[in-house]
Design a protein around this motif. Structure first.
Motif, mmCIF file in Angstrom:
data_model
loop_
_atom_site.group_PDB
_atom_site.id
_atom_site.type_symbol
_atom_site.label_atom_id
_atom_site.label_comp_id
_atom_site.label_asym_id
_atom_site.label_seq_id
_atom_site.Cartn_x
_atom_site.Cartn_y
_atom_site.Cartn_z
ATOM 1 N N VAL A 422 9.650 -6.570 -19.915
ATOM 2 C CA VAL A 422 8.493 -6.223 -20.730
ATOM 3 C C VAL A 422 8.917 -5.476 -21.986
ATOM 4 C CG1 VAL A 422 6.323 -4.936 -20.754
ATOM 5 C CG2 VAL A 422 7.016 -6.162 -18.692
ATOM 6 N N THR A 423 9.938 -4.629 -21.883
ATOM 7 C CA THR A 423 10.387 -3.876 -23.052
ATOM 8 C C THR A 423 10.868 -4.815 -24.156
ATOM 9 O OG1 THR A 423 11.055 -2.044 -21.615
ATOM 10 C CG2 THR A 423 11.964 -2.070 -23.839
ATOM 11 N N LYS A 424 11.589 -5.858 -23.799
ATOM 12 C CA LYS A 424 12.068 -6.818 -24.792
ATOM 13 C C LYS A 424 10.903 -7.552 -25.443
ATOM 14 C CE LYS A 424 15.263 -10.708 -25.315
ATOM 15 N NZ LYS A 424 16.245 -11.569 -24.614
ATOM 16 N N GLU A 425 9.936 -7.967 -24.644
ATOM 17 C CA GLU A 425 8.777 -8.676 -25.181
ATOM 18 C C GLU A 425 7.987 -7.796 -26.143
ATOM 19 O OE1 GLU A 425 6.499 -9.981 -21.903
ATOM 20 O OE2 GLU A 425 8.064 -11.293 -21.072
ATOM 21 N N ARG A 426 7.764 -6.544 -25.755
ATOM 22 C CA ARG A 426 6.951 -5.659 -26.592
ATOM 23 C C ARG A 426 7.711 -5.214 -27.840
ATOM 24 N NH1 ARG A 426 3.499 -2.241 -22.004
ATOM 25 N NH2 ARG A 426 2.379 -4.102 -21.274
ATOM 26 N N ALA A 427 9.018 -5.027 -27.720
ATOM 27 C CA ALA A 427 9.808 -4.685 -28.904
ATOM 28 C C ALA A 427 9.803 -5.837 -29.900
ATOM 29 C CB ALA A 427 11.240 -4.342 -28.485
ATOM 30 N N SER A 428 9.904 -7.059 -29.415
ATOM 31 C CA SER A 428 9.875 -8.232 -30.296
ATOM 32 C C SER A 428 8.528 -8.363 -30.987
ATOM 33 C CB SER A 428 10.189 -9.500 -29.492
ATOM 34 O OG SER A 428 11.456 -9.408 -28.870
ATOM 35 N N GLU A 429 7.446 -8.164 -30.229
ATOM 36 C CA GLU A 429 6.119 -8.258 -30.834
ATOM 37 C C GLU A 429 5.892 -7.130 -31.832
ATOM 38 O OE1 GLU A 429 1.396 -8.644 -29.540
ATOM 39 O OE2 GLU A 429 2.987 -8.606 -28.014
ATOM 40 N N LEU A 430 6.413 -5.951 -31.517
ATOM 41 C CA LEU A 430 6.296 -4.836 -32.449
ATOM 42 C C LEU A 430 7.004 -5.144 -33.767
ATOM 43 C CD1 LEU A 430 6.718 -1.367 -30.666
ATOM 44 C CD2 LEU A 430 5.072 -1.976 -32.431
ATOM 45 N N LEU A 431 8.174 -5.753 -33.685
ATOM 46 C CA LEU A 431 8.898 -6.114 -34.894
ATOM 47 C C LEU A 431 8.086 -7.095 -35.746
ATOM 48 C CD1 LEU A 431 12.609 -6.493 -33.712
ATOM 49 C CD2 LEU A 431 11.703 -4.843 -35.357
ATOM 50 N N ARG A 432 7.442 -8.044 -35.117
ATOM 51 C CA ARG A 432 6.622 -8.990 -35.869
ATOM 52 C C ARG A 432 5.430 -8.285 -36.526
ATOM 53 N NH1 ARG A 432 7.896 -12.305 -31.342
ATOM 54 N NH2 ARG A 432 5.933 -11.732 -30.303
ATOM 55 N N LEU A 433 4.825 -7.356 -35.798
ATOM 56 C CA LEU A 433 3.696 -6.618 -36.359
ATOM 57 C C LEU A 433 4.125 -5.755 -37.538
ATOM 58 C CD1 LEU A 433 1.961 -5.460 -33.035
ATOM 59 C CD2 LEU A 433 1.075 -7.141 -34.662
ATOM 60 N N LEU A 434 5.272 -5.081 -37.393
ATOM 61 C CA LEU A 434 5.748 -4.193 -38.453
ATOM 62 C C LEU A 434 6.282 -4.973 -39.645
ATOM 63 C CD1 LEU A 434 7.588 -1.451 -36.328
ATOM 64 C CD2 LEU A 434 5.288 -1.373 -37.302
ATOM 65 N N ASN A 435 6.852 -6.147 -39.383
ATOM 66 C CA ASN A 435 7.436 -6.924 -40.473
ATOM 67 C C ASN A 435 6.381 -7.348 -41.487
ATOM 68 O OD1 ASN A 435 9.767 -8.246 -41.628
ATOM 69 N ND2 ASN A 435 8.786 -10.175 -41.066
ATOM 70 N N ALA A 436 5.163 -7.551 -41.004
ATOM 71 C CA ALA A 436 4.088 -7.953 -41.917
ATOM 72 C C ALA A 436 3.719 -6.845 -42.890
ATOM 73 C CB ALA A 436 2.863 -8.371 -41.113
ATOM 74 N N SER A 437 4.054 -5.601 -42.547
ATOM 75 C CA SER A 437 3.712 -4.464 -43.416
ATOM 76 C C SER A 437 4.905 -3.927 -44.181
ATOM 77 C CB SER A 437 3.097 -3.333 -42.566
ATOM 78 O OG SER A 437 1.982 -3.798 -41.843
ATOM 79 N N ARG A 438 6.063 -4.571 -44.059
ATOM 80 C CA ARG A 438 7.275 -4.014 -44.671
ATOM 81 C C ARG A 438 7.275 -4.101 -46.188
ATOM 82 N NH1 ARG A 438 12.716 -6.129 -42.800
ATOM 83 N NH2 ARG A 438 13.427 -4.221 -43.788
ATOM 84 N N ASP A 439 6.653 -5.108 -46.777
ATOM 85 C CA ASP A 439 6.763 -5.327 -48.210
ATOM 86 C C ASP A 439 6.255 -4.151 -49.020
ATOM 87 O OD1 ASP A 439 7.795 -7.760 -47.606
ATOM 88 O OD2 ASP A 439 5.873 -8.826 -47.815
ATOM 89 N N SER A 440 5.176 -3.535 -48.530
ATOM 90 C CA SER A 440 4.552 -2.467 -49.311
ATOM 91 C C SER A 440 4.898 -1.074 -48.820
ATOM 92 C CB SER A 440 3.030 -2.635 -49.279
ATOM 93 O OG SER A 440 2.565 -2.577 -47.937
ATOM 94 N N THR A 441 5.821 -0.995 -47.886
ATOM 95 C CA THR A 441 6.143 0.309 -47.308
ATOM 96 C C THR A 441 7.639 0.540 -47.339
ATOM 97 O OG1 THR A 441 4.283 0.047 -45.812
ATOM 98 C CG2 THR A 441 5.845 1.796 -45.288
ATOM 99 N N GLU A 442 8.035 1.722 -47.755
ATOM 100 C CA GLU A 442 9.451 2.082 -47.772
ATOM 101 C C GLU A 442 9.834 2.655 -46.419
ATOM 102 O OE1 GLU A 442 12.566 5.069 -50.075
ATOM 103 O OE2 GLU A 442 10.444 5.060 -50.561
ATOM 104 N N CYS A 443 10.878 2.094 -45.798
ATOM 105 C CA CYS A 443 11.313 2.562 -44.475
ATOM 106 C C CYS A 443 12.300 3.693 -44.653
ATOM 107 C CB CYS A 443 11.982 1.427 -43.699
ATOM 108 S SG CYS A 443 10.865 0.055 -43.384
ATOM 109 N N ILE A 444 12.025 4.830 -44.051
ATOM 110 C CA ILE A 444 12.951 5.967 -44.098
ATOM 111 C C ILE A 444 13.202 6.420 -42.683
ATOM 112 C CG2 ILE A 444 12.242 6.723 -46.393
ATOM 113 C CD1 ILE A 444 10.517 8.838 -45.057
ATOM 114 N N GLU A 445 14.419 6.914 -42.442
ATOM 115 C CA GLU A 445 14.787 7.390 -41.109
ATOM 116 C C GLU A 445 14.578 8.882 -41.061
ATOM 117 O OE1 GLU A 445 15.898 7.045 -37.236
ATOM 118 O OE2 GLU A 445 15.780 5.400 -38.670
ATOM 119 N N THR A 446 13.832 9.379 -40.096
ATOM 120 C CA THR A 446 13.567 10.803 -39.983
ATOM 121 C C THR A 446 14.473 11.405 -38.943
ATOM 122 O OG1 THR A 446 11.873 10.404 -38.343
ATOM 123 C CG2 THR A 446 11.166 10.461 -40.624
ATOM 124 N N ALA A 447 14.950 12.600 -39.218
ATOM 125 C CA ALA A 447 15.864 13.272 -38.304
ATOM 126 C C ALA A 447 15.150 14.316 -37.470
ATOM 127 C CB ALA A 447 17.002 13.927 -39.084
#
Length: 457
Positions: A422-447
């Motif tokens: 289930v973790t693999k399935e949900r991580a894959s679906e999450l990536l697809r959901l987030l990828n649709a919003s990547r163009d207008s959003t800057e990804c930054i890593e928080t510490a």
């Protein structure tokens, strides 16, 4: 004229400089340790060693075959379905073992003679509880509870608990005689009693029973049903809310034991108990010990799993979503895993998701805990993020926030390193959901997100 320094001279000079930087006390103590010869170790005579564990015997017993063993070793051997003497292979029963006092005294004398070599004296073992003694004690507990004598019941329970904690053999003997059933039945009877004349004695006896029940885990079905009766559950909730710290810990650990059995009847009874959810949430909000906090989280998790609609609604109304998010910001591994499990399960409810969307730390915390604590924590964190992003409002605020805090990169890395089910399935679906919003959003890593008062920008 400056002459070039040879490699050997340079190395020697570097060593001198390094040594000079070491404090004098440290150098002197290190030199003393090098000069002191190692302490000689004492060789244990072969006839003092148990043939099973090859360790020095602490409670030697002799079988009819003439072979001497350590009591714990040979009793565990027999309990594992091997009714034979380990050395000779001849039939052997537990009641045929006889204490070998002569060998024990020789071992103790040898320990005293070698005390200078760091050998500690083996204490004289106490006489173990027999099956007849165990039955007598438990019958006394049951009889006192039947006639409503709380003081006598408390004394008998205290004796049983002390014997059970004294040695694993005593604990097993009392458990085999039905200790958990006798204690659970006594708790149920005393909890149902309404006499004010023995209120103080009854409270003390109930505390003793809870402490004793923890010693004799796991509980069987009959014992769980006794504790899950309405009067018993009301008493447990009262103890959770107003009892002493040690008793509150015992009470919530007993509830965790019942809930984790996944007995639907017991879970439904717990869910209907007055103020059960209030008491559990209060233990998390105002912790009395790490053990109590974890036990309360586990109990809440199984209650939600059994009845998502009712349990999730009650927990959300009590502010559990906000409480868990703030708890996760700075919790140890065990608490983090359990808090994430409860949060993921509660987020099935739309009302819980609305509370999470409104909390500035919800998404950053879940992203932070992904691949940061343990595989179990990652599984629940990914699932909780998936629930939030999949059901987020049309404006995509949750997905944009997840991108800003580096969730996309972590999910990519998680899939590259490998995850299953289930973790693999949900991580894959999450990536697809987030990828649709990547163009207008800057990804930054928080510490770090401690002290965060608003969403990341």
């Amino acid at each position: 004229m400056v002459t070039p320094m040879t490699r050997a001279r340079a190395r020697a000079r570097a060593v001198r400089l390094a040594v000079s930087e070491i404090p004098l006390v440290v150098r002197r103590s290190a030199r003393q340790q090098q000069q002191q010869p190692p302490e000689p170790a004492a060789d244990v005579p072969d006839h003092f060693l148990c043939p099973i564990s090859l360790d020095m015997m602490r409670d030697p017993v002799t079988a009819p075959t003439g072979i001497t063993y350590d009591r714990d070793g040979v009793e565990v051997w027999l309990e594992r379905g091997r009714p034979t003497c380990p050395v000779t292979g001849r039939p052997l029963r537990p009641e045929e073992l006889v204490p070998n006092h002569a060998t024990r005294r020789m071992i103790q004398e040898w320990c005293v003679a070698n005390r200078a070599l760091g050998v500690e004296r083996v204490p004289t073992p106490r006489v173990p509880v027999s099956a007849a003694d165990a039955r007598e004690i438990l019958e006394g507990v049951a009889a006192a509870a039947r006639r409503g004598d709380a003081a006598a019941c408390g004394r008998m329970v205290a004796r049983a608990r002390a014997l059970g904690k004294e040695s694993e053999r005593n604990r097993r003997c009392l458990a085999s005689a039905g200790a958990e059933r006798a204690l659970a039945l006594a708790f149920s009877r005393l909890a149902a009693a309404s006499s004010d004349q023995q209120a103080e004695a009854r409270a003390c006896a109930l505390e003793e029973i809870l402490a004793a029940l923890v010693v004799f885990f796991p509980l069987d079905e009959e014992s769980r049903c006794c504790i899950a009766s309405p009067p018993s559950l009301d008493t447990l909730v009262s103890i959770l809310s107003h009892g002493e710290q040690v008793t509150r810990v015992s009470a919530v650990v007993v509830l965790r034991e019942i809930a984790s059995s996944c007995d639907n009847q017991c879970l439904e009874a717990m869910s209907k108990a007055n103020a059960m959810y209030d008491a559990l949430v209060n233990l998390v909000a105002k912790p009395v010990s790490p053990q109590a906090t974890k036990a309360a989280l586990v109990t809440a998790y199984y209650l939600v799993k059994n009845d998502i609609e009712h349990a999730a609604s009650r927990l959300v109304d009590l502010g559990t979503v906000e409480l868990l998010v703030e708890l996760l910001a700075d919790a140890d591994k065990g608490t983090t895993e359990k808090a994430l499990a409860v949060l993921d399960t509660v987020l099935v409810a739309a009302k819980a998701r609305d509370r999470a969307y409104a909390h500035a730390l919800a998404v950053p915390v879940l992203a932070k805990k992904t691949m940061h604590v343990s595989d179990m924590a990652t599984e629940f964190a990914v699932s909780a993020l998936w629930r939030l992003c999949k059901n987020s409002p049309a404006d995509g605020g949750c997905k944009a926030e997840a991108l800003q805090v580096g969730a996309f990169q972590k999910l990519l890395l998680l899939l590259q390193l490998g995850c299953d089910g289930v973790t693999k399935e949900r991580a894959s679906e999450l990536l697809r959901l987030l990828n649709a919003s990547r163009d207008s959003t800057e990804c930054i890593e928080t510490a770090d997100f401690k002290g965060l008062k608003r969403p990341f920008i």
